[in-house]
Write a protein that holds these residues in place. Structure first.
Motif, mmCIF file in Angstrom:
data_model
loop_
_atom_site.group_PDB
_atom_site.id
_atom_site.type_symbol
_atom_site.label_atom_id
_atom_site.label_comp_id
_atom_site.label_asym_id
_atom_site.label_seq_id
_atom_site.Cartn_x
_atom_site.Cartn_y
_atom_site.Cartn_z
ATOM 1 N N ASP A 1 8.564 -17.796 21.547
ATOM 2 C CA ASP A 1 8.471 -19.246 21.743
ATOM 3 C C ASP A 1 9.255 -20.038 20.708
ATOM 4 O O ASP A 1 9.446 -21.254 20.870
ATOM 5 N N GLU A 2 9.731 -19.393 19.640
ATOM 6 C CA GLU A 2 10.540 -20.076 18.633
ATOM 7 C C GLU A 2 12.018 -19.724 18.747
ATOM 8 O O GLU A 2 12.821 -20.148 17.924
ATOM 9 N N GLY A 3 12.361 -18.920 19.732
ATOM 10 C CA GLY A 3 13.761 -18.541 19.901
ATOM 11 C C GLY A 3 14.187 -17.364 19.052
ATOM 12 O O GLY A 3 15.382 -17.134 18.860
ATOM 13 N N VAL A 4 13.226 -16.608 18.537
ATOM 14 C CA VAL A 4 13.497 -15.420 17.722
ATOM 15 C C VAL A 4 13.225 -14.184 18.582
ATOM 16 O O VAL A 4 12.301 -14.182 19.396
ATOM 17 N N PRO A 5 14.029 -13.134 18.450
ATOM 18 C CA PRO A 5 13.812 -11.939 19.283
ATOM 19 C C PRO A 5 12.385 -11.407 19.201
ATOM 20 O O PRO A 5 11.794 -11.330 18.126
ATOM 21 N N SER A 6 11.846 -11.043 20.362
ATOM 22 C CA SER A 6 10.504 -10.467 20.445
ATOM 23 C C SER A 6 10.576 -8.982 20.098
ATOM 24 O O SER A 6 11.343 -8.238 20.711
ATOM 25 N N VAL A 7 9.762 -8.580 19.124
ATOM 26 C CA VAL A 7 9.749 -7.186 18.676
ATOM 27 C C VAL A 7 8.391 -6.595 19.012
ATOM 28 O O VAL A 7 7.348 -7.139 18.639
ATOM 29 N N GLY A 8 8.381 -5.482 19.723
ATOM 30 C CA GLY A 8 7.136 -4.849 20.123
ATOM 31 C C GLY A 8 6.411 -4.205 18.951
ATOM 32 O O GLY A 8 6.959 -4.041 17.861
ATOM 33 N N ARG A 9 5.177 -3.802 19.214
ATOM 34 C CA ARG A 9 4.393 -3.134 18.169
ATOM 35 C C ARG A 9 5.069 -1.841 17.719
ATOM 36 O O ARG A 9 4.894 -1.405 16.577
ATOM 37 N N ASP A 10 5.886 -1.247 18.599
ATOM 38 C CA ASP A 10 6.603 -0.011 18.252
ATOM 39 C C ASP A 10 7.914 -0.291 17.525
ATOM 40 O O ASP A 10 8.746 0.606 17.399
#
Length: 435
Positions: A367-376
């Motif tokens: 939501d801030e325009g930063v890449p989404s990184v999974g728990r893995d």
């Protein structure tokens, strides 16, 4: 000639990807991975191996011991191989010296030399289409070599934080702490006045080191806070370096993560250990007694400008952040102990690691325009429907998404390597099932 496709390409071979190599070896799939490293040999914090500095981490929380006490790659096995276990225990030291731990890491890295191309820094990461494989990662090195892979693990460490007004002035006499030893050693034949910007552990260690150098005639320590503050070392606070805290932290909304990181900042940032504070206070008192002005502390101060004269010296414009009064500081050397950049939209942050620039259009954003990184620790790249899913793993770059344990902390190496390896194997099994 058809180019070999490697299942796993690791970019960087510091402690993070070394720990991953150890885990892959345990799982019997090290042959599926190949690493490229910019340095011509394994090194860890070579620029900050200052006399007397330690690692601030329990040595049992090494590359592998929390997961596998029987591994041949533990710190204890390293000491035993050197015939140094009894000597180490005799020291009764809380933490190992940084130099000794660097040697331990290099000792382990020797076992994986066949899996690493040293002296080949990654210059570009792109996506290419292969007739048989579909979409693949292409990693091009600075000398023009190309590596193709199905998964990529970025373990390069975070980008240095170079705050305003310094970016245009960086060079031989204005440099980040990550270049400290080589840069200051190159000036050993010159009498210099040094300014150290920052209030972190590395900042106070550099101040202490400068005061031991006979060619340094004056040191000014500049920081926005009241001074060098004591690090929060409570066992309760230091739970941020446990895997359980990552499980708690990762699902939080972005705003909650940002608030919690601010609350916990003194555990790891702009704070120092008691022993180095005591050393500096003792030196400061000694100078006061003999009437020496060799050391100056400038608290509540920020640098607002820098000018460089024809003789190479620098004049820093500074401001008291509370009274808003202005002054200048003259220096021959400026060292920025200002930390490293996080992923985010705040001042000094970066939206993603620079190496991801050519795949930025495929990065899923939060939501801030930063890449989404999974728990893995994986970024699942956006892909056309039906295409093979691609993952980029960030090994040691995910403080904003996973918490402070991912900020270069040695304590999380073993657990993070296990998480990444498990995800890599699961992805490989899914891909095989689809073929």
């Amino acid at each position: 000639m058809e180019q070999h496709v490697c299942p796993i390409i690791g970019i960087g071979f510091g402690p993070a990807n070394l720990s991953l190599a150890v885990r892959l070896e345990e799982l019997g799939c090290l042959a599926d991975a190949h690493f490229i490293e910019r340095s011509d040999r394994f090194q860890w914090q070579d620029e900050q191996l200052l006399p007397g500095t330690d690692i601030q981490n329990n040595p049992f929380r090494d590359l592998v011991m929390p997961r596998n006490q029987d591994s041949p790659h533990t710190f204890v096995k390293y000491l035993a191989s050197r015939g140094a276990l009894t000597d180490y225990l005799h020291l009764n030291a809380k933490f190992p010296l940084r130099r000794e731990y660097a040697d331990y890491l290099a000792w382990v890295a020797d076992s994986f030399a066949d899996s690493v191309d040293y002296g080949h820094g990654a210059a570009q990461l792109t996506l290419v289409d292969d007739q048989d494989e579909g979409e693949l990662f292409s990693v091009e090195t600075e000398d023009g070599r190309r590596h193709l892979g199905r998964s990529v693990i970025v373990g390069t460490g975070r980008s240095p934080r170079v705050p305003h007004p310094f970016p245009a002035s960086m060079g031989d006499t204005v440099f980040h702490s990550s270049r400290y030893l080589s840069s200051i050693s190159a000036l050993a034949q010159k009498d210099v006045r040094a300014v150290v910007v920052g209030a972190s552990q590395s900042a106070i260690e550099i101040v202490l080191d400068l005061l031991q150098r006979p060619n340094v005639r004056h040191v000014t320590s500049v920081h926005r806070s009241i001074g060098f503050r004591l690090k929060d070392t409570s066992p309760y606070s230091r739970q941020v370096f446990l895997p359980e805290f990552v499980d708690y932290f990762h699902p939080l909304p972005t705003a909650a993560k940002r608030r919690l990181r601010a609350e916990l900042r003194s555990i790891n940032y702009a704070a120092c250990d008691q022993d180095v504070i005591d050393r500096l206070v003792g030196i400061q008192r000694e100078y006061e007694l003999i009437g020496s002005d060799r050391l100056r502390l400038a608290p509540f101060t920020e640098v607002t400008g820098i000018e460089t004269s024809s003789d190479g010296s620098h004049r820093l414009a500074v401001q008291d952040i509370n009274h808003l009064t202005h002054d200048t500081i003259d220096a021959d050397v400026v060292i920025l102990a200002t930390g490293f950049r996080d992923f985010g939209i705040g001042p000094g942050d970066e939206p993603y690691h620079p190496l991801l620039e050519d795949v930025a259009h495929r990065l899923p954003l939060d939501d801030e325009g930063v890449p989404s990184v999974g728990r893995d620790y994986a970024i699942d790249l956006k892909a056309p429907e039906g295409a093979r899913p691609l993952k980029i793993y960030l090994n040691g770059l995910c403080e904003a998404s996973h918490g402070m344990g991912d900020a270069g902390a040695l304590a999380m190496l073993s657990a993070r390597a296990s998480d990444i390896a498990a995800s890599l194997l699961a992805s490989d099994l899914r891909e095989r099932a689809m073929r």
